[in-house]
Design a protein around this motif. Structure first.
Motif, PDB file in Angstrom:
ATOM      1  N   LEU A 381       0.841  -1.192  -0.013  1.00 37.31           N
ATOM      2  CA  LEU A 381      -0.007   0.029   0.087  1.00 37.31           C
ATOM      3  C   LEU A 381       0.750   1.197  -0.041  1.00 37.31           C
ATOM      4  CD1 LEU A 381      -2.615  -1.092   2.595  1.00 37.31           C
ATOM      5  CD2 LEU A 381      -2.826  -1.238   0.120  1.00 37.31           C
ATOM      6  N   VAL A 382       1.915   1.542   0.802  1.00 37.64           N
ATOM      7  CA  VAL A 382       2.934   2.461   0.816  1.00 37.64           C
ATOM      8  C   VAL A 382       3.497   2.553  -0.340  1.00 37.64           C
ATOM      9  CG1 VAL A 382       4.755   3.604   2.316  1.00 37.64           C
ATOM     10  CG2 VAL A 382       3.079   2.394   3.456  1.00 37.64           C
ATOM     11  N   ASP A 383       3.909   1.397  -1.005  1.00 37.25           N
ATOM     12  CA  ASP A 383       4.653   1.569  -2.082  1.00 37.25           C
ATOM     13  C   ASP A 383       3.846   2.098  -3.367  1.00 37.25           C
ATOM     14  OD1 ASP A 383       6.748   0.316  -1.176  1.00 37.25           O
ATOM     15  OD2 ASP A 383       6.474  -1.759  -1.914  1.00 37.25           O
ATOM     16  N   VAL A 384       2.735   2.038  -3.368  1.00 36.47           N
ATOM     17  CA  VAL A 384       2.039   2.624  -4.227  1.00 36.47           C
ATOM     18  C   VAL A 384       1.422   4.122  -3.996  1.00 36.47           C
ATOM     19  CG1 VAL A 384       1.071   0.603  -5.455  1.00 36.47           C
ATOM     20  CG2 VAL A 384      -0.321   1.640  -3.616  1.00 36.47           C
ATOM     21  N   GLY A 385       1.205   4.424  -2.565  1.00 34.02           N
ATOM     22  CA  GLY A 385       1.255   5.351  -2.224  1.00 34.02           C
ATOM     23  C   GLY A 385      -0.193   6.070  -1.407  1.00 34.02           C
ATOM     24  N   PHE A 386      -0.773   4.919  -0.594  1.00 34.86           N
ATOM     25  CA  PHE A 386      -1.934   5.326   0.115  1.00 34.86           C
ATOM     26  C   PHE A 386      -1.987   4.432   1.430  1.00 34.86           C
ATOM     27  CE2 PHE A 386      -4.918   3.134  -2.799  1.00 34.86           C
ATOM     28  CZ  PHE A 386      -4.514   1.904  -2.732  1.00 34.86           C
ATOM     29  N   THR A 387      -2.684   4.825   2.558  1.00 31.82           N
ATOM     30  CA  THR A 387      -2.933   4.074   3.697  1.00 31.82           C
ATOM     31  C   THR A 387      -4.486   3.672   3.877  1.00 31.82           C
ATOM     32  OG1 THR A 387      -3.139   6.053   5.135  1.00 31.82           O
ATOM     33  CG2 THR A 387      -1.057   4.895   5.026  1.00 31.82           C
ATOM     34  N   LEU A 388      -4.889   2.592   3.996  1.00 31.56           N
ATOM     35  CA  LEU A 388      -6.294   2.243   4.175  1.00 31.56           C
ATOM     36  C   LEU A 388      -6.811   1.714   5.345  1.00 31.56           C
ATOM     37  CD1 LEU A 388      -6.282   0.164   0.725  1.00 31.56           C
ATOM     38  CD2 LEU A 388      -6.726   2.597   0.770  1.00 31.56           C
ATOM     39  N   ARG A 389      -8.343   1.609   5.382  1.00 29.61           N
ATOM     40  CA  ARG A 389      -8.773   1.053   6.567  1.00 29.61           C
ATOM     41  C   ARG A 389     -10.220   0.453   6.187  1.00 29.61           C
ATOM     42  NH1 ARG A 389     -13.353   3.635   8.378  1.00 29.61           N
ATOM     43  NH2 ARG A 389     -13.523   5.693   8.237  1.00 29.61           N
ATOM     44  N   ASP A 390     -10.726  -0.536   6.905  1.00 30.88           N
ATOM     45  CA  ASP A 390     -12.093  -0.852   6.466  1.00 30.88           C
ATOM     46  C   ASP A 390     -12.986   0.043   6.938  1.00 30.88           C
ATOM     47  OD1 ASP A 390     -10.591  -3.313   5.845  1.00 30.88           O
ATOM     48  OD2 ASP A 390     -10.786  -4.348   7.675  1.00 30.88           O
ATOM     49  N   LEU A 391     -14.088  -0.273   6.180  1.00 32.38           N
ATOM     50  CA  LEU A 391     -15.285   0.616   6.784  1.00 32.38           C
ATOM     51  C   LEU A 391     -16.004  -0.080   8.068  1.00 32.38           C
ATOM     52  CD1 LEU A 391     -17.220   0.876   3.153  1.00 32.38           C
ATOM     53  CD2 LEU A 391     -15.879   2.424   4.429  1.00 32.38           C
ATOM     54  N   LEU A 399     -23.871   3.640   3.700  1.00 29.55           N
ATOM     55  CA  LEU A 399     -23.374   3.621   2.246  1.00 29.55           C
ATOM     56  C   LEU A 399     -24.187   2.267   1.354  1.00 29.55           C
ATOM     57  CD1 LEU A 399     -19.779   4.330   3.037  1.00 29.55           C
ATOM     58  CD2 LEU A 399     -21.584   6.035   2.133  1.00 29.55           C
ATOM     59  N   SER A 400     -24.550   1.190   2.027  1.00 30.13           N
ATOM     60  CA  SER A 400     -25.155   0.049   1.447  1.00 30.13           C
ATOM     61  C   SER A 400     -24.126  -0.377   0.733  1.00 30.13           C
ATOM     62  CB  SER A 400     -26.360   0.153   0.823  1.00 30.13           C
ATOM     63  OG  SER A 400     -27.309   0.790   1.597  1.00 30.13           O
ATOM     64  N   SER A 401     -22.933  -0.668   1.453  1.00 31.45           N
ATOM     65  CA  SER A 401     -21.560  -0.875   0.452  1.00 31.45           C
ATOM     66  C   SER A 401     -20.444  -1.554   1.353  1.00 31.45           C
ATOM     67  CB  SER A 401     -21.047   0.164  -0.415  1.00 31.45           C
ATOM     68  OG  SER A 401     -19.774  -0.346  -1.235  1.00 31.45           O
ATOM     69  N   ASP A 402     -19.736  -2.428   0.853  1.00 32.58           N
ATOM     70  CA  ASP A 402     -18.422  -2.688   1.396  1.00 32.58           C
ATOM     71  C   ASP A 402     -17.360  -1.879   0.687  1.00 32.58           C
ATOM     72  OD1 ASP A 402     -19.401  -4.744   3.202  1.00 32.58           O
ATOM     73  OD2 ASP A 402     -19.718  -6.184   1.592  1.00 32.58           O
ATOM     74  N   GLY A 403     -16.245  -2.203   1.288  1.00 30.69           N
ATOM     75  CA  GLY A 403     -15.012  -1.455   0.530  1.00 30.69           C
ATOM     76  C   GLY A 403     -13.948  -1.189   1.394  1.00 30.69           C
ATOM     77  N   ALA A 404     -12.946  -0.516   1.011  1.00 33.44           N
ATOM     78  CA  ALA A 404     -11.813   0.028   1.841  1.00 33.44           C
ATOM     79  C   ALA A 404     -11.740   1.441   1.481  1.00 33.44           C
ATOM     80  CB  ALA A 404     -10.635  -0.688   1.381  1.00 33.44           C
ATOM     81  N   LEU A 405     -11.521   2.139   2.641  1.00 35.73           N
ATOM     82  CA  LEU A 405     -11.501   3.590   2.678  1.00 35.73           C
ATOM     83  C   LEU A 405     -10.059   4.274   2.576  1.00 35.73           C
ATOM     84  CD1 LEU A 405     -13.992   6.028   4.091  1.00 35.73           C
ATOM     85  CD2 LEU A 405     -11.554   6.378   4.681  1.00 35.73           C
ATOM     86  N   VAL A 406      -9.819   5.090   1.814  1.00 32.85           N
ATOM     87  CA  VAL A 406      -8.452   5.835   1.659  1.00 32.85           C
ATOM     88  C   VAL A 406      -8.326   6.860   2.713  1.00 32.85           C
ATOM     89  CG1 VAL A 406      -6.913   7.055   0.287  1.00 32.85           C
ATOM     90  CG2 VAL A 406      -8.433   5.439  -0.863  1.00 32.85           C
ATOM     91  N   VAL A 407      -7.472   6.415   3.604  1.00 36.13           N
ATOM     92  CA  VAL A 407      -7.147   7.651   4.892  1.00 36.13           C
ATOM     93  C   VAL A 407      -6.279   8.588   4.250  1.00 36.13           C
ATOM     94  CG1 VAL A 407      -6.210   7.604   7.247  1.00 36.13           C
ATOM     95  CG2 VAL A 407      -7.730   5.630   6.453  1.00 36.13           C
ATOM     96  N   ALA A 408      -5.071   8.112   3.893  1.00 30.64           N
ATOM     97  CA  ALA A 408      -4.090   9.367   3.222  1.00 30.64           C
ATOM     98  C   ALA A 408      -3.484   8.929   2.072  1.00 30.64           C
ATOM     99  CB  ALA A 408      -3.245   9.453   4.685  1.00 30.64           C
ATOM    100  N   ILE A 409      -3.118  10.079   1.346  1.00 31.49           N
ATOM    101  CA  ILE A 409      -2.355   9.774  -0.061  1.00 31.49           C
ATOM    102  C   ILE A 409      -1.074  10.320   0.371  1.00 31.49           C
ATOM    103  CG2 ILE A 409      -2.372  10.293  -2.323  1.00 31.49           C
ATOM    104  CD1 ILE A 409      -5.504  10.325  -2.409  1.00 31.49           C
ATOM    105  N   LEU A 410       0.131   9.462   0.223  1.00 28.87           N
ATOM    106  CA  LEU A 410       1.420   9.904   0.233  1.00 28.87           C
ATOM    107  C   LEU A 410       1.900  11.049  -0.910  1.00 28.87           C
ATOM    108  CD1 LEU A 410       2.975   6.430   1.269  1.00 28.87           C
ATOM    109  CD2 LEU A 410       1.783   8.310   2.627  1.00 28.87           C
TER     110      LEU A 410
END
Length: 471
Positions: A381-391, A399-410
């Motif tokens: 994740l860090v290599d491509v440039g972001f950090t994530l967390r689960d919903l 949101l009626s959806s699953d997914g991964a939320l972008v917390v920060a962009i490097l």
């Protein structure tokens, strides 16, 4: 004659009783010994293994047995960082430290600062075998990282309870200072719950202070008691010269065990929050509050919708204990909270307006829910440039959806060049559905070349695709 017979009978009864007690005491029982992660590693048929006693305050005759137990479980860590794309222009930065084997199948804990930004991590065992390490996860707040090597049948250290340590108790530091493999030094516990502000108030500091000598290369190594149990990870020293001057600091095992268990199970630390800001108590504040002593943890602020607010805590309350364990200082408070996960219930004793009171709080995460979520900073994740967390559960429902939320962009990363923004919710990668961060990590690790990410923003209508290259 009758008297003689009576004596013989009494003697026989006593002998049979003693013989029965001897067999009962020495009755063999099969004991299964498991490592720190529940893997069966040994079986024994001697109940004495279960009844071994240990006096932590006693002065040992020598340190041979605990030193031998630790030497084979402490490894040398070499972290290599590669800079530059061109083969001729590549530069290599090497960092040396130590690590501790925690299980027979190769889990190793070390300090995060030892392996920070490393492209390759290697472990050298006491038998001089070298292994490449896989990064399982890390936690900057405690300066800990969990690694894994592909091996079985390894010797390892069991966790001891750092909460039971006493000031003045003998301890051993085991590591690789100045690349001197498997060096053992001895000292005593000088203090507990020590804050030396090496994390600039951004981490959890409740160090064990010792005078066991540690130097460069000891970071990530073991601090053990005289029973050979791991009670800390050597992390820092206070020095003017740059070398040992009598002040060494280790992360206590009460924190280490929680962090590595979370990293192994979830890939990130599931940190619990009480939702209060706390300060140490000084004499002036104690007098103003009517405290009969100078100590405790002062509640400075209470967050709305936080666990502390729901438990009835107020500003100027003084927290005296958590689950019966004293919180006389802020580091003690932080250490005890750090041992819990969101959803755990804790019993809080506090002082308010001349009275001692009790309340029960259900700890939460940073989003004020009891879900297990955490910001993931896996290498891919860090290599491509972001950090994530689960919903969390509330977000999924809303949101009626699953997914991964972008917390920060490097900054200056591949992701930053796509113009993706924070709070973007990833729902698929290369047309493969993703429900959480684990799915994102797995897809990226198994892909190469062009990557197409699809998802949406809660505040903006429509779908937003982004494209970047892994190579």
């Amino acid at each position: 004659m009758k008297e003689t017979i009576r004596i013989v009978l009494i003697a026989s009864v006593i002998s049979m009783t003693l013989l029965f007690c001897y067999h009962l005491w020495h009755k063999e029982t099969i004991i299964e010994i498991e490592d720190n992660y529940g893997k069966l590693v040994a079986r024994a048929e001697n109940s004495a293994l279960r009844t071994k006693t240990f006096n932590p305050s006693s002065i040992p005759n020598d340190f041979v047995e605990p030193a031998n137990m630790a030497k084979n479980a402490v490894v040398a860590i070499k972290a290599i960082q590669i800079k530059g794309n061109s083969y001729r222009k590549r530069k290599y930065k090497k960092t040396n430290g130590s690590g501790v084997i925690l299980s027979s199948n190769g889990y190793i804990v070390t300090n995060y600062h030892v392996i920070e930004d490393a492209d390759n991590i290697e472990a050298l065992l006491e038998n001089n075998r070298e292994y490449n390490c896989k990064m399982v996860g890390y936690d900057q707040s405690t300066d800990l990282a969990l690694l894994k090597i592909n091996e079985e049948g390894l010797e390892y250290l069991e966790f001891g309870d750092s909460n039971l340590l006493q000031v003045g108790e003998w301890v051993l530091a085991v590591g690789n200072p100045f690349k001197l493999q498997s060096s053992v030094t001895a000292g005593i516990v000088s203090a507990k719950a020590r804050n030396i502000n090496i994390f600039n108030k951004q981490g959890i500091e409740s160090f064990i202070q010792t005078d066991a000598a540690i130097n460069q290369g000891n970071s990530g190594g073991a601090l053990i008691n005289t029973d050979g149990q791991l009670i800390g990870i050597n992390t820092a020293l206070l020095t003017v010269s740059g070398n040992y001057e009598g002040f060494s600091f280790a992360v206590p095992s009460s924190i280490v065990k929680k962090v590595v268990d979370d990293l192994r199970e979830y890939g990130a630390v599931q940190r619990a929050w009480l939702g209060v800001g706390v300060l140490d108590i000084n004499e002036k504040k104690a007098n103003n509050l009517g405290l009969p002593f100078v100590g405790g943890t002062l509640v400075d602020l209470v967050e709305m919708e936080g666990a502390g607010k729901e438990a009835g805590l107020q500003s100027d309350d003084v927290i005296l204990s958590i689950n019966g364990k004293e919180t006389m200082t802020r580091p003690q408070f932080l250490e005890l909270i750090s041992q819990h996960r969101p959803g755990d219930e804790i019993l809080i004793e506090y002082f308010r307006k001349g009275k001692r009171k009790n309340t029960i709080a259900t700890l939460k995460n940073q989003l004020n829910t009891t879900d297990y979520i955490a910001v993931r900073k896996d290498k891919v994740l860090v290599d491509v440039g972001f950090t994530l967390r689960d919903l969390d559960s509330k977000e999924k429902k809303r949101l009626s959806s699953d997914g991964a939320l972008v917390v920060a962009i490097l900054k200056d990363s591949k992701i930053s060049r796509t113009n993706m923004d924070q709070d973007y919710i990833i729902t698929s990668i290369n047309n493969e559905s993703v429900k959480n961060v684990d799915d994102v990590v797995n897809v990226l690790n198994s892909s190469d070349g062009r990557i197409e990410v699809k998802g949406f923003y809660e505040m903006w209508p429509g779908d937003y695709p982004y494209v970047f290259d892994l190579d």
